[in-house]
Design a protein around this motif. Sequence first.
Motif: not given
Lengths: 147, 121, 348
Positions: A29-31, A33-34
């Motif tokens: 999600a971080f990857l 979304g970022g």
Amino acid sequence: MNQQKGRDYRELVKQRSPKSKTVLMCFKAFLVGGLICSIGQVVQFIGTSALNLSEEDVAAFTAIVMVFLGATLTGIGIYDKIGSFAGAGSVVPITGFANSIVAPAMEHKPEGYVMGVGAKLFSLAGPVLVYGISSSILVGLLALIFP
Amino acid sequence: MDWMKLFLSFIIGGGICVIGQLLISLTKLTPARILVLFVTLGVFLTALGLYKPLVDLGGAGATVPLTGFGYSLAKGAIKAAKEDGVLGAFTGGIKSTAGGIAAAVFFGYLNALLFKPKTKK
Amino acid sequence: MAQTKRQGERTVFFETPPRVISSASIVGDMEGKGPLAAAYDLILEDDTWGESSWEKAECKMFVTAVKLALSKLGWSTDSLQCLLGGDLLNQIVVANYAARELGIPFLGLYSACSTMAESLLIGSMLIDGCFVERAACAASSHFSTAERQYRYPLEMGTTNPPTAQRTVTGVGAVILSNEQAASGYGSEIFTKIHITCGTMGKVVDMGITDASNMGAAMAPAACNTIKTHLADTHRAADYYDAIVTGDLGRFGSEMLIELCLDEGIKISKNHIDCGNLVFGPNQDVDCGGSGCGCSAVVLSSHLLKLLETETWSKILFMATGALMSPQASLQGETIPGIAHAVVLERDN
């Protein structure tokens, strides 16, 4: 006695259910979304430097472009694949809002263009507008009372 | 291009999505509820003055997630309320987000007309 | 007063056990890549099957499966006095519209994913009661029609929780007949299989609310029916070569085995689940298959063949259903489960 049985069973199910891999999903999600936000940042750069837009116009420009990307990727059938990988990384950005508009609308096309596409366009995104707009009016009114 | 800004937008944007993922994984909130929660959260955090610093730091990293949509709504409503009073509180939010909402309706409709859903494999 | 055919609490024994004489199965592309591919009659590459909507495609599958099962016998739709069946959509429209086209007297059934077992149970009662001589039992589900009714639109970018199951795209149809009516034709596909008894399910709700953990919601109902069936028939679990559940999936099966152990019933050796059979381990379906079609296609392809070819001689076929609706779930209701069972036996 039956109630106790139900409680025990629910506890057992909770314990034994296969767990989602929270750490891995957060990383994904971080990857994603970022990455989506970085694309938004690039669009913002283009708006400010190349098109010389004012601060408020840049915000609108970025939103429009991101919504366009989210809607189109949904239409051509790519966004759900990103979503099955990214979890919240594809839900939380505004592209996910666009996705939640296109997905039900296209699926309900067989029910016609008014009650199918037209009505279902906001079946998932509607609540976002209801709560977002209502709370913004509330906040605006509060700002008047407590300046 | 400002590389530092790009990097920060990645970190902040990714971080906000991680909060969403934690909510999905740990509380079984459905994606629809996450969207509503985030936009409302964005509105109230902005009203309390807590979201603006995040926007200054993260740029698109804070404005592209749905909390940023809430930020635009609240910012517009508060600003217009201060300028035009009660009327502004009603018009300000949608005015500042009109582009995004109109684009969502227009491109949403267009894509629904042009494409058919595909079965998941 | 005729003597009751019921034994014990809710198990019925058929005096002249109806015959299972033919079956047909049609599945979608993904199921056709699963481990049972060779057993299906027809595998669709395109799950819209040339129709303008998936609902229409599912209906076409339903009609075709019933006709296919009949054509194997050289029969037409006129040979049947009754069609029993259902599906997962609102007002069971797939079965309704299929029955409109087939023109067979129609008893529409809804029992969620346990519809196949319910239709076999009622069909057998009708035949043993001499109300009809020949009947078709069918159940269908379709991934793309069920998904939008129960979950999210297909193109929504969301991730499934690991307990989720994939609705099977498939229709299974079985032709039942009494002894005389079957032998009159002499071209039946299955020559030795009878339905000898069956147990009606009770609605059991242990308070599970998670609609993406259906296996766990239905397992207590399955356990309840197994326990009652064995008590009613004075049989032990190992009497059967296989105790087949419908769509508990991997996690639901684990829970069922656990619940049965608590009741002192050991089924870990002979329990199998259609939801675990229909997709292979390398297919990305989380906890396995689900839907009316899941148990229907596995029964009408794989299970009946294993019975006919003498691998097995007795099985307990028990499809499980989760009886909630999306509205009920939103209102905070828990998920009630049900499990109907029939016993299929091969003559020796």
